[in-house]
Every structure is written in structure tokens, then in C-alpha cells.
Scaffold this motif. Structure first.
Motif, PDB file in Angstrom:
ATOM      1  N   VAL A 436       8.650  37.247  30.929  1.00  0.00           N
ATOM      2  CA  VAL A 436       8.253  36.003  31.251  1.00  0.00           C
ATOM      3  C   VAL A 436       9.150  34.738  30.937  1.00  0.00           C
ATOM      4  O   VAL A 436       9.014  33.607  30.484  1.00  0.00           O
ATOM      5  CB  VAL A 436       6.804  35.632  30.725  1.00  0.00           C
ATOM      6  N   SER A 437      10.435  35.281  30.771  1.00  0.00           N
ATOM      7  CA  SER A 437      11.444  34.285  30.312  1.00  0.00           C
ATOM      8  C   SER A 437      12.396  34.068  31.510  1.00  0.00           C
ATOM      9  O   SER A 437      12.664  34.563  32.263  1.00  0.00           O
ATOM     10  CB  SER A 437      12.438  34.742  29.176  1.00  0.00           C
ATOM     11  N   SER A 438      13.437  33.022  31.276  1.00  0.00           N
ATOM     12  CA  SER A 438      14.586  32.482  32.071  1.00  0.00           C
ATOM     13  C   SER A 438      15.640  32.705  31.514  1.00  0.00           C
ATOM     14  O   SER A 438      15.972  32.276  30.465  1.00  0.00           O
ATOM     15  CB  SER A 438      14.141  31.151  32.537  1.00  0.00           C
ATOM     16  N   SER A 439      16.749  33.415  32.227  1.00  0.00           N
ATOM     17  CA  SER A 439      17.966  33.862  31.693  1.00  0.00           C
ATOM     18  C   SER A 439      18.974  32.554  31.890  1.00  0.00           C
ATOM     19  O   SER A 439      19.983  32.540  31.373  1.00  0.00           O
ATOM     20  CB  SER A 439      18.355  35.287  32.109  1.00  0.00           C
ATOM     21  N   GLY A 440      18.870  32.260  32.993  1.00  0.00           N
ATOM     22  CA  GLY A 440      19.984  31.196  33.749  1.00  0.00           C
ATOM     23  C   GLY A 440      21.191  32.129  33.418  1.00  0.00           C
ATOM     24  O   GLY A 440      21.198  33.002  34.105  1.00  0.00           O
ATOM     25  N   ASP A 441      22.306  31.066  33.128  1.00  0.00           N
ATOM     26  CA  ASP A 441      23.642  32.002  33.159  1.00  0.00           C
ATOM     27  C   ASP A 441      24.046  32.218  31.731  1.00  0.00           C
ATOM     28  O   ASP A 441      25.242  32.544  31.534  1.00  0.00           O
ATOM     29  CB  ASP A 441      24.525  30.896  33.724  1.00  0.00           C
ATOM     30  N   LYS A 442      23.011  32.429  30.749  1.00  0.00           N
ATOM     31  CA  LYS A 442      23.415  32.436  29.571  1.00  0.00           C
ATOM     32  C   LYS A 442      23.809  33.786  29.090  1.00  0.00           C
ATOM     33  O   LYS A 442      24.442  33.942  27.748  1.00  0.00           O
ATOM     34  CB  LYS A 442      22.134  32.126  28.605  1.00  0.00           C
ATOM     35  N   ALA A 466      24.298  40.926  38.119  1.00  0.00           N
ATOM     36  CA  ALA A 466      23.267  40.095  38.250  1.00  0.00           C
ATOM     37  C   ALA A 466      21.682  40.507  38.052  1.00  0.00           C
ATOM     38  O   ALA A 466      21.164  39.922  37.214  1.00  0.00           O
ATOM     39  CB  ALA A 466      23.579  39.267  39.542  1.00  0.00           C
ATOM     40  N   PRO A 467      21.557  41.826  38.599  1.00  0.00           N
ATOM     41  CA  PRO A 467      20.224  42.237  38.345  1.00  0.00           C
ATOM     42  C   PRO A 467      19.969  42.265  37.144  1.00  0.00           C
ATOM     43  O   PRO A 467      18.606  42.241  36.524  1.00  0.00           O
ATOM     44  CB  PRO A 467      20.223  43.360  39.145  1.00  0.00           C
ATOM     45  N   TYR A 468      20.957  42.570  36.035  1.00  0.00           N
ATOM     46  CA  TYR A 468      20.418  42.930  34.604  1.00  0.00           C
ATOM     47  C   TYR A 468      20.728  41.639  33.940  1.00  0.00           C
ATOM     48  O   TYR A 468      20.046  41.288  32.544  1.00  0.00           O
ATOM     49  CB  TYR A 468      21.547  44.014  34.138  1.00  0.00           C
ATOM     50  N   LEU A 469      21.576  40.574  34.024  1.00  0.00           N
ATOM     51  CA  LEU A 469      21.831  39.341  33.286  1.00  0.00           C
ATOM     52  C   LEU A 469      21.505  38.091  33.945  1.00  0.00           C
ATOM     53  O   LEU A 469      21.227  37.099  33.187  1.00  0.00           O
ATOM     54  CB  LEU A 469      23.329  39.305  33.439  1.00  0.00           C
ATOM     55  N   SER A 472      14.129  35.740  36.113  1.00  0.00           N
ATOM     56  CA  SER A 472      13.024  34.592  35.951  1.00  0.00           C
ATOM     57  C   SER A 472      11.777  35.204  35.852  1.00  0.00           C
ATOM     58  O   SER A 472      11.499  36.293  35.755  1.00  0.00           O
ATOM     59  CB  SER A 472      13.017  33.895  37.399  1.00  0.00           C
ATOM     60  N   PRO A 473      10.819  34.296  35.238  1.00  0.00           N
ATOM     61  CA  PRO A 473       9.541  34.819  34.688  1.00  0.00           C
ATOM     62  C   PRO A 473       8.739  35.536  35.992  1.00  0.00           C
ATOM     63  O   PRO A 473       8.883  35.094  37.286  1.00  0.00           O
ATOM     64  CB  PRO A 473       8.796  33.740  34.288  1.00  0.00           C
ATOM     65  N   ILE A 474       8.060  36.384  35.982  1.00  0.00           N
ATOM     66  CA  ILE A 474       7.128  36.839  36.870  1.00  0.00           C
ATOM     67  C   ILE A 474       6.097  35.694  36.952  1.00  0.00           C
ATOM     68  O   ILE A 474       5.162  35.496  36.174  1.00  0.00           O
ATOM     69  CB  ILE A 474       6.328  38.340  36.142  1.00  0.00           C
ATOM     70  N   PRO A 475       5.760  35.353  38.241  1.00  0.00           N
ATOM     71  CA  PRO A 475       5.150  34.209  38.668  1.00  0.00           C
ATOM     72  C   PRO A 475       3.675  34.422  38.453  1.00  0.00           C
ATOM     73  O   PRO A 475       2.808  33.602  38.121  1.00  0.00           O
ATOM     74  CB  PRO A 475       5.467  33.784  40.055  1.00  0.00           C
TER      75      PRO A 475
END
Length: 655
Positions: A436-442, A466-469, A472-475
Motif C-alpha cells: 500500500v506504499s509508493s516507491s517513486g524513484d527512491k 523496475a518491477p522490483y524497485l 504503487s499501492p494496490i488500489p
């Protein structure tokens, strides 16, 4: 001679004197005597019947006395006994029908010893069930008017047991019937095809009476009192050539069976030889309508869950999964605890390291023991290999949940998937938070830099990582509960014993393959790695991943949780000393489990397995009720499935 004559004369006078006295004594001996029973004997005698004590109940014995019969006579000449009870005056209908139900049940029990029930015994059980059925629904008083009668409670027990035995025998007959059968003859009765609303993915291979099951390890057994016999229907395991999908529909389903007999009047019911089984899913049905009367449907909700856990083999499989050995789990699965219901909200549970769905052994049972919660929620449990790195499990679990949601709710309109809740323990809580979190480019900072990579290699590297890093949250999720979750890792993962265990763990082959591929991409044109040393990159396994110094756990510790998600923390406190900030649950420090912005936080005296404590279960129930109130639009009352005896026809009820 004179002496003999005198003796006769005295004897005659003695007889004349004694005779009246003897007559008085006889009259005195015929008077009623009395004795007192101990309280527990009173209760035992009042509840004794052919099921509980092996002898007829007092009410049936009294009915026999009224028609000048004894228990011994009925044992010796059963047919004549039941004929007299069925036709003699002096008994009202309730007395007559309840006595006949018990007599026939006792007759069936006497002969029910063989591994395979013969037709005569089956017929006796059907007779018992029919008389009980007639007593309950076709006498002058309604079941509600007899609610305080002990006789009615006994008759219901007679009916339920007879149904249990009849259904067990019928189940043995199914293999010899065609798939399109509508009716069959058995033991002199016409048996109609069952009318069912139970949804299993395949025809059951076992039908186990719930009354025969006892469980160790479960605190409580949750039942709903009502009409009918409770069973566990067991579907066959998936075949090796079955489609490879991440979800698993339940093999063990709750089922309630009810026998209904043909006829619309008492005389017609007593004369009929036609019977049909109603197979009901107690999660869908709370009531059943018989003879125009709605009666509550009985159920056992714990028995399927307990049997599933007892047969699962999760304990050994979870260890093999952790160590990466043969027989372990290769990828995540979403296990449905009951047949999918589009109208029930979904709770997704994620276990922790070296664990399995057994982590929730009492949680799922206790939470859904609450009638309101059971009526409005269904449970999915995510079972995943805990040897894989968190990033890998995060991606695969997300894919499994997305695929499961698309399968059961392709249009995205069902109540079940609009307001989902995640509940995670330990490492499962870390994964739940990232879902339920957002990673962005961090998280790209975790990748070793190399200025000498070509543009093509950089693009391929980005696509692979990209799929690991980036996520976005499950809507569909708007509530989450984290239990003893090391969001910032734990120093225990750096302990000598933990490092020794970590060395025993084998990474999944797919992870090793991906790491090798990424290492190749990081090499520049001279063959050197991004760090200039040419060494392959290191990927921690799950144990190393939970260290408070692990780069991934450090980088993800403060990722923003979706603003639409209300989240809660339940934290264990083991042998407290010092301030709360200095405490832990024996594995996870409080400072790691604590999350700023949580809607609620409860600290419970407990070891790391806080989810098993009664206090945690009560808190989880509170959060579920809060979520239900927040979502609003409670599920409508459970539908009443009308299954009246007038529907007994050859075409009724296709499974």
C-alpha cells in the motif's frame, strides 16, 4: 382323633383371623412409595434417550405404558409395537410421533454396526427422520410454540442424527449413478436428486460429519444452532495438469444437510416414500423454509477450517520453503477460506518468516466466529516462500493478488474487492505495508552505478529491475493492520544464530537466474562490474533482508503509505524494561514496529507471535467493525432459500 379334630378347628379359626389382616397388608403394600434422587441424577434422567444413554427416554416409555406396552415387548416384536403405537388411542399426535421417531432410531442404532449400512437400517433411519419431521412441521403446535419442551429438543436431535447417517449412506451410492440422474430407488424409497446451492470446484470425494471431529490447537469451535446436520464436504486435490493459477479455491467447505419428505398434510407425510436432500451452504443461507415455516439453519464454521489445517502439512512445507529445499513452495498462492462471495468484504492475511497459514490458526477462526464479521467478510490467506528476498515476494504476491481479483471480479464492481483489508504479521506485515506504499524513484539508489554502460544496457537494466524497485499501492485496499512487523528491520537478523540459519537458505532458482542476468548487465564493455571490481552483485535472502542494516529495508522504511489507506499497528511487548522506545517483542524492537500516522496502535504483553493472543484478536475484531462502519452499506440480510416440500419433483435441484 379328638386331638386332630381340635387342631383343625384351631387352624380354621386362625385362618379366619389372619385373612383380614393379610388383606389389609396387601392393600398397604400397593400404596405409592417415594425416594429422592440426587440433583445430577435428575438431570441425567431427564436428558436420557436412545442417543445419549442407549435407552428410551421417559416420555417414550410413558407413551408405551399408555398403550399397554413395555420396552422389552417392543424389542422382541418391533413391528407389532410400532403398529400399536401408530394406531392406538390415548396418545396425542406429538406423543405418538416423537415416540415412533425414537423407536425407529433405536431400531436403526441396534443394527448399525457394519462398515456398510444395509437397506433395512437405512430404511429405519429414514422412518425415524420422517416421524421427527412430521412432529416438527405437521402437528398442531409450531416449533416456536414448543420452544421450551424437552421433547422437541430430543426430536430435533433424533432427526439430525438420522439425517447424518442417511446422507452418509447416500454419498456412498453416488458413484454408481449417472451424472444426469434425477431420482433413484433405495431401501424402498424414491430418492430425488439433491437440491443444492453449495459451490465446490469438483464433486466431493469425502463427506465428513462435523459432529465426529475434534480439534487440538483451536481455542473454540464456532457453530450456529439450528435445523439440519453439519458436514465438511471435501473436494479432490488439484490434478498435476490443472491450469497453473495463483489462487486456490477451498477444498474443505461447510455444508448443512436437510431431509424433506413429500406431502402437504400430516397423513400425506406419514404415507410418503419420497424424500429429497437439501444441501445448503451456511455462509449463504441462514434459514430454510419448510412447510411454509422459516427455521434457522444449523452450521459448523470451524470444522472445514480445522480439517484443512490438520491435513495441510504446512509445518514441514514452510521449513522446506524457507531453506529452499525440494517440496517447498516455489511461488505465492492465494488461498480462499470459503467459496468466493462477491458481496462479502475481503481480508487478506500474510504470514511471516518461516511460517505459513498456520500462523493464523486461531486468528481466522476467532475473528470470523463473530456473526456480524462472518456475515460481512471473507478471508484470503497468502502463502508464499519465505526464502525469497522481500522485493521478490512483494512483486510475486502483488501479481498473485491482481490475478485473483481479475479472475473473481473481472469488472471490478463487486463489494468483495472495492474495500479490501490487509493483515500482516512480522515479515508479512512489511510486505503488506509495501503493497500500500509508493516507491517513486527512491529505490534506484540500490543499484550500483556504472558510467560506462551503453544506453541499450541501461534500458534493459531498467526494464529488468523496475518491477522490483518501482511499485504503487494496490488500489482495492483501504485498510491495513500490521502485527509485530519489523518495518525498519531488526538487529536479531545480525545475531550469530540468524546468520547461521541464513547460510542454510537457498535462494529460489528464478532469483539466482535474475541476479546473474543483472550482474551481466552491470558489466561495462571491458567486462568490469559497475563498482569497478567485476564481482557479481549480492542479494540478501529473507533473513538477511530483515536486518536493520540491510540496504533494501533501510531504503523502504519511510516510503509513503497511500492516503486512502487507514492503517493500524498491533505490537508485542516482551519482558519490558526501560522505556517503551527501548522495548521489543523479543524479536522486533518497538521502534521498528511503530509507524507514525497510524490510526491506532496497541501494545500487548506478548512474545513476537502477538497475533495469537486474545487481546490482539479482540483488537483485530474492533478494527474490522470500524472498517465495516467506515465502508457502510452493510451486506443485506442473508437470503432465505425456499425449499418447501411442495418442490419435491424429479426436476428439482441440479447440483
Amino acid at each position: 382323633m379328638e386331638r386332630a379334630s381340635g387342631m383343625r378347628s384351631r387352624t380354621w379359626w386362625l385362618v379366619r383371623l389372619v385373612a383380614p389382616i393379610l388383606l389389609l397388608c396387601l392393600q398397604a403394600c400397593a400404596m405409592v412409595g417415594v425416594s429422592r434422587l440426587k440433583p445430577h441424577d435428575v438431570v441425567a434422567e431427564s436428558r436420557a434417550d436412545v442417543l445419549g444413554s442407549g435407552r428410551l427416554s421417559d416420555s417414550t416409555v410413558q407413551a408405551l405404558n399408555v398403550v399397554a406396552l413395555t420396552t422389552k415387548q417392543c424389542t422382541q416384536s418391533f413391528d407389532a409395537c410400532t403398529e400399536i403405537v401408530g394406531r392406538s388411542g390415548g396418545l396425542d399426535e406429538e406423543q405418538r410421533l416423537s415416540a415412533l421417531s425414537e423407536l425407529w432410531l433405536g431400531h436403526a442404532l441396534h443394527d448399525d454396526h457394519a462398515a456398510t449400512m444395509d437397506n433395512a437400517t437405512l430404511g429405519a433411519y429414514l422412518q425415524s427422520a420422517r416421524y421427527a419431521y412430521a412432529y416438527l412441521f405437521y402437528t398442531q403446535r409450531t416449533p416456536a410454540q414448543r420452544v421450551f419442551d424437552q421433547r422437541q429438543a430430543r426430536v430435533i436431535a433424533f432427526y439430525d442424527y438420522a439425517v447424518e447417517r442417511v446422507v452418509g449412506r447416500w454419498f456412498q451410492e453416488l458413484p454408481r449413478l449417472n451424472t444426469d440422474w434425477s431420482q433413484t430407488a433405495l431401501a424402498g424409497w424414491t430418492v430425488l436428486r439433491p437440491n443444492t446451492d453449495l459451490h465446490l470446484r469438483a464433486t466431493p470425494t469425502e463427506l465428513i460429519p462435523a459432529s465426529a471431529l475434534r480439534f487440538k490447537g483451536l481455542r473454540n469451535v464456532y457453530r450456529r444452532d439450528g435445523f439440519g446436520s453439519d458436514f465438511v464436504a471435501v473436494a479432490p486435490p488439484s490434478t498435476p495438469d490443472a491450469p497453473s493459477v495463483p489462487w486456490r479455491e477451498p477444498r474443505y467447505a461447510a455444508m448443512t444437510g436437510v431431509l424433506v419428505f413429500g406431502g402437504q398434510t400430516l397423513d400425506e407425510v406419514l404415507a410418503t416414500r419420497q424424500v429429497q436432500l437439501l444441501v445448503r451452504d451456511p455462509y449463504r443461507d441462514a434459514d430454510v423454509t419448510i412447510a411454509g415455516r422459516s427455521v434457522p439453519l444449523g452450521a459448523n464454521f470451524t470444522a472445514p477450517y480445522g480439517l484443512w489445517l490438520a491435513r495441510s502439512g504446512f509445518a514441514m512445507q514452510s521449513i522446506r520453503s524457507l531453506l529452499g529445499r525440494q517440496g517447498g513452495l516455489a511461488e505465492p498462492r492465494v488461498l480462499l477460506m470459503q467459496p468466493y462471495d462477491p458481496n462479502r468484504l475481503t481480508v487478506v492475511m500474510l504470514h511471516g518468516l518461516a511460517s505459513s497459514p498456520e500462523a493464523w490458526v486461531n486468528v481466522a477462526n476467532e475473528v470470523l466466529g463473530d456473526e456480524t464479521l462472518r456475515h460481512n467478510y471473507q478471508v484470503w490467506q497468502v502463502y508464499y516462500p519465505t526464502n525469497a528476498p522481500i522485493a521478490v515476494n512483494l512483486r510475486q504476491i502483488r501479481q498473485a493478488l491482481d490475478a485473483t481479483i481479475r479472475h473473481f471480479d473481472p469488472n471490478g464492481t463487486a463489494r468483495a474487492t472495492r474495500h479490501m483489508m490487509l493483515v500482516g504479521h512480522s515479515m508479512g506485515g512489511v510486505i503488506a505495508r509495501l503493497l500500500v506504499s509508493s516507491s517513486g524513484d527512491k529505490l534506484w539508489s540500490l543499484v550500483p552505478e556504472s558510467r560506462k554502460l551503453s544506453a541499450a544496457k541501461r534500458a534493459r537494466l531498467h526494464r529488468q529491475l523496475a518491477p522490483y524497485l518501482q511499485f504503487s499501492p494496490i488500489p482495492q485496499v483501504d485498510e491495513a493492520v500490521f502485527l509485530s512487523s519489523p518495518h525498519r528491520g531488526t538487529p536479531m537478523a545480525r545475531h550469530r544464530l540468524a546468520r547461521w540459519v541464513a547460510e542454510l537458505i537457498r535462494l529460489p532458482f528464478s532469483v539466482i537466474k535474475d541476479v546473474a542476468s543483472i550482474s551481466d548487465l552491470l558489466k561495462d564493455d571491458s567486462g568490469q562490474g559497475g563498482t569497478g571490481k567485476g564481482a557479481p552483485i549480492h542479494v540478501s535472502n529473507s533473513v538477511g533482508n530483515l536486518s536493520d542494516t540491510d540496504p533494501f529495508i533501510v531504503a523502504t522504511a519511510n516510503l509513503p503509505i497511500s492516503p486512502q489507506v487507514h492503517y493500524h499497528s498491533i505490537i508485542g511487548l516482551y519482558k519490558p524494561h526501560g522505556t517503551l522506545a527501548q522495548s521489543s517483542d523479543g524479536v522486533v524492537p518497538y521502534t521498528s514496529a511503530h509507524l507514525a500516522g497510524a490510526e491506532s496502535e496497541v501494545v500487548i504483553p506478548s512474545w513476537h507471535s502477538v497475533q495469537e493472543t486474545p487481546a490482539a484478536i479482540l483488537e483485530l475484531r474492533r478494527i474490522l467493525r470500524l472498517h465495516l462502519a467506515r465502508v457502510g452499506q452493510k451486506k443485506a440480510p442473508m437470503p432465505v432459500r425456499t425449499s418447501s416440500v411442495t418442490a419435491l419433483d424429479a426436476g428439482a435441484g441440479r447440483p
